[in-house]
Design an enzyme around this catalytic site. Structure first.
Site, PDB file in Angstrom:
ATOM      1  N   TYR A   1      -1.836  -0.148  10.878  1.00  0.00           N
ATOM      2  CA  TYR A   1      -1.835  -0.391   9.076  1.00  0.00           C
ATOM      3  C   TYR A   1      -0.522  -0.100   8.636  1.00  0.00           C
ATOM      4  O   TYR A   1       0.239  -0.854   7.904  1.00  0.00           O
ATOM      5  CB  TYR A   1      -2.823   0.226   8.783  1.00  0.00           C
ATOM      6  CG  TYR A   1      -3.235  -0.171   7.207  1.00  0.00           C
ATOM      7  CD1 TYR A   1      -3.535  -1.688   6.793  1.00  0.00           C
ATOM      8  CD2 TYR A   1      -2.993   0.669   6.098  1.00  0.00           C
ATOM      9  CE1 TYR A   1      -3.935  -2.031   5.443  1.00  0.00           C
ATOM     10  CE2 TYR A   1      -3.155   0.376   4.757  1.00  0.00           C
ATOM     11  CZ  TYR A   1      -3.649  -0.815   4.435  1.00  0.00           C
ATOM     12  OH  TYR A   1      -4.053  -1.204   3.168  1.00  0.00           O
TER      13      TYR A   1
ATOM     14  N   SER B   1       0.979  -1.092  -0.093  1.00  0.00           N
ATOM     15  CA  SER B   1      -0.012  -0.197   0.064  1.00  0.00           C
ATOM     16  C   SER B   1       0.754   1.380  -0.085  1.00  0.00           C
ATOM     17  O   SER B   1       2.013   1.173   0.544  1.00  0.00           O
ATOM     18  CB  SER B   1      -0.878   0.069   1.263  1.00  0.00           C
ATOM     19  OG  SER B   1      -1.399   1.317   1.377  1.00  0.00           O
TER      20      SER B   1
HETATM   21  N1  LIG Z   1      -8.716  -0.907  -0.655  1.00  0.00           N
HETATM   22  C1  LIG Z   1      -7.846  -0.019  -0.670  1.00  0.00           C
HETATM   23  O1  LIG Z   1      -7.797   1.425  -0.569  1.00  0.00           O
HETATM   24  C2  LIG Z   1      -6.315  -0.176  -0.690  1.00  0.00           C
HETATM   25  C3  LIG Z   1      -5.387   0.300  -0.758  1.00  0.00           C
HETATM   26  C4  LIG Z   1      -4.004  -0.170  -0.736  1.00  0.00           C
HETATM   27  C5  LIG Z   1      -4.087  -1.380  -0.427  1.00  0.00           C
HETATM   28  N2  LIG Z   1      -4.702  -2.343  -0.377  1.00  0.00           N
HETATM   29  C6  LIG Z   1      -4.603  -3.788   0.176  1.00  0.00           C
HETATM   30  O2  LIG Z   1      -5.185  -4.605  -0.807  1.00  0.00           O
HETATM   31  C7  LIG Z   1      -5.357  -5.873  -0.152  1.00  0.00           C
HETATM   32  C8  LIG Z   1      -6.821  -6.104  -0.656  1.00  0.00           C
HETATM   33  O3  LIG Z   1      -7.823  -5.235   0.051  1.00  0.00           O
HETATM   34  P1  LIG Z   1      -9.299  -4.832  -0.359  1.00  0.00           P
HETATM   35  O4  LIG Z   1      -9.549  -3.351  -0.479  1.00  0.00           O
HETATM   36  O5  LIG Z   1      -9.528  -5.813  -1.612  1.00  0.00           O
HETATM   37  O6  LIG Z   1     -10.130  -5.624   0.899  1.00  0.00           O
HETATM   38  P2  LIG Z   1     -11.519  -6.373   0.980  1.00  0.00           P
HETATM   39  O7  LIG Z   1     -12.421  -5.915  -0.124  1.00  0.00           O
HETATM   40  O8  LIG Z   1     -11.839  -6.078   2.648  1.00  0.00           O
HETATM   41  O9  LIG Z   1     -11.049  -7.746   1.152  1.00  0.00           O
HETATM   42  C9  LIG Z   1      -9.922  -8.251   1.775  1.00  0.00           C
HETATM   43  C10 LIG Z   1     -10.007  -9.721   1.617  1.00  0.00           C
HETATM   44  O10 LIG Z   1      -8.936 -10.263   2.635  1.00  0.00           O
HETATM   45  C11 LIG Z   1      -9.499 -11.313   3.018  1.00  0.00           C
HETATM   46  N3  LIG Z   1      -9.200 -11.614   4.323  1.00  0.00           N
HETATM   47  C12 LIG Z   1      -9.393 -10.906   5.542  1.00  0.00           C
HETATM   48  N4  LIG Z   1      -8.686 -11.360   6.401  1.00  0.00           N
HETATM   49  C13 LIG Z   1      -8.152 -12.678   6.210  1.00  0.00           C
HETATM   50  C14 LIG Z   1      -7.393 -13.442   6.725  1.00  0.00           C
HETATM   51  N5  LIG Z   1      -7.115 -13.656   8.031  1.00  0.00           N
HETATM   52  N6  LIG Z   1      -6.968 -14.690   5.936  1.00  0.00           N
HETATM   53  C15 LIG Z   1      -7.418 -14.977   4.577  1.00  0.00           C
HETATM   54  N7  LIG Z   1      -8.180 -14.044   4.007  1.00  0.00           N
HETATM   55  C16 LIG Z   1      -8.448 -12.634   4.803  1.00  0.00           C
HETATM   56  C17 LIG Z   1     -11.181 -11.312   2.896  1.00  0.00           C
HETATM   57  O11 LIG Z   1     -11.841 -12.664   2.787  1.00  0.00           O
HETATM   58  P3  LIG Z   1     -12.708 -13.291   3.667  1.00  0.00           P
HETATM   59  O12 LIG Z   1     -13.315 -12.219   4.723  1.00  0.00           O
HETATM   60  O13 LIG Z   1     -13.530 -14.081   3.131  1.00  0.00           O
HETATM   61  O14 LIG Z   1     -11.810 -14.221   4.709  1.00  0.00           O
HETATM   62  C18 LIG Z   1     -11.369 -10.615   1.532  1.00  0.00           C
HETATM   63  O15 LIG Z   1     -11.268 -11.363   0.669  1.00  0.00           O
HETATM   64  C19 LIG Z   1      -5.204  -5.919   1.218  1.00  0.00           C
HETATM   65  O16 LIG Z   1      -4.020  -6.146   1.388  1.00  0.00           O
HETATM   66  C20 LIG Z   1      -5.131  -4.255   1.480  1.00  0.00           C
HETATM   67  O17 LIG Z   1      -4.393  -3.735   2.569  1.00  0.00           O
HETATM   68  C21 LIG Z   1      -6.044  -1.872  -0.158  1.00  0.00           C
END
Ligand SMILES: NC(=O)c1ccc[n+]([C@@H]2O[C@H](COP(=O)([O-])OP(=O)(O)OC[C@H]3O[C@@H](n4cnc5c(N)ncnc54)[C@H](OP(=O)(O)O)[C@@H]3O)[C@@H](O)[C@H]2O)c1
Length: 238
Positions: free
Chosen positions: A153, A140
């Site tokens: 975070y 990120s």
């Molecule tokens: N959205 C943003 O603005 C943003 C920006 C920069 C980086 N990121 C990074 O991108 C990645 C994905 O984010 P997103 O925005 O797609 O989030 P999201 O929509 O909340 O999805 C998160 C995913 O992670 C899974 N997850 C959560 N805890 C877990 C665990 N303990 N073991 C296995 N799976 C787990 C969830 O699946 P289940 O609930 O089914 O377990 C879900 O599929 C993250 O690493 C986040 O830090 C996001």
């Protein structure tokens, strides 16, 4: 192009799901995962329907080393090996340092950082067996820009950036490329649970999937080891 076998952690929704969909669209064989096997299997079925690739679902809580080992072993059993691991599972719980619950601190470090270690450790011998591969860590911009409320975070993503660079140096001579993809704000509902239609300026999950697809198209001699991607026109701060 030989179809790739890819494992994507946390791919039941958001960025992980978009990456899984994009790889199936490329014709790859993909393992979708999330904490509940049922959710992973449902998503795998949904994204397999349009083809031409194929997805299967395996439950894996990345906080649990045994489940990470089982995720990789299960992938090898289903598809005969592993070429690409996308460490995407992550969570954000935001509070000022003295208001942060210990369990929220632990959950972020154990998911965003430890989970990458457990899955990568399990996958690397299989990547080596295939003669190389790719590990893509979804970091990120919070891995180099701190903000109030982000102590856990920021720490997890800062740590992940350092870890990715060390992994890249550990593994490059084995033919394994390691990249840290560092998005800015993506409209997935991360942290809140629901994407917000008024956040049209944000990146989409598909934008990040595009980065992964483009990365995998690089020739073997080239290794983009760190990629920052941000919204081109965020709202201006007062
Ligand atoms: N959205 C943003 O603005 C943003 C920006 C920069 C980086 N990121 C990074 O991108 C990645 C994905 O984010 P997103 O925005 O797609 O989030 P999201 O929509 O909340 O999805 C998160 C995913 O992670 C899974 N997850 C959560 N805890 C877990 C665990 N303990 N073991 C296995 N799976 C787990 C969830 O699946 P289940 O609930 O089914 O377990 C879900 O599929 C993250 O690493 C986040 O830090 C996001």
């Amino acid at each position: 192009m030989t179809p790739t076998v890819a494992v994507i952690t946390g791919s039941t929704r958001g960025i992980g799901r978009a990456i899984a969909e994009a790889l199936v669209r490329r014709g790859d064989r993909v393992v979708v995962s999330g904490r509940k096997a049922k959710d992973a299997q449902r998503v795998a079925k949904e994204i397999t329907a349009p083809g031409p690739g194929e997805a299967r679902g395996i439950g894996c809580d990345v906080q649990k080393p045994i489940q990470c080992q089982a995720l990789i072993a299960g992938t090898v059993e289903l598809f005969g090996g592993v070429d690409v691991l996308v460490n995407n599972a992550g969570l954000g719980r935001f509070a000022r340092i003295h208001e942060m619950k210990s369990e929220d601190w632990d959950a972020q470090i154990r998911t965003n950082l430890d989970g990458v270690f457990h899955c990568s450790k399990a996958a690397v011998p299989h990547l080596i067996e295939r003669g190389g591969g790719w590990i893509i860590n979804i970091g990120s911009l919070a891995g180099r820009n701190a903000f109030s409320g982000g102590a856990a975070y920021n720490a997890s993503k800062w740590g992940l950036l350092g870890m990715s660079e060390a992994m890249m140096l550990d593994l490059r001579q084995e033919g394994i490329r390691v990249t840290c993809v560092m998005p800015g704000s993506v409209n997935t509902g991360f942290g809140s649970g629901v994407p917000d239609p008024s956040d049209g300026w944000k990146l989409t999950a598909e934008d990040i999937a595009q980065v992964v697809v483009d990365l995998l198209a690089f020739p073997p001699r080239a290794l983009p080891s760190k990629i920052e991607i941000r919204p081109s026109r965020p709202p201006q701060k007062e």
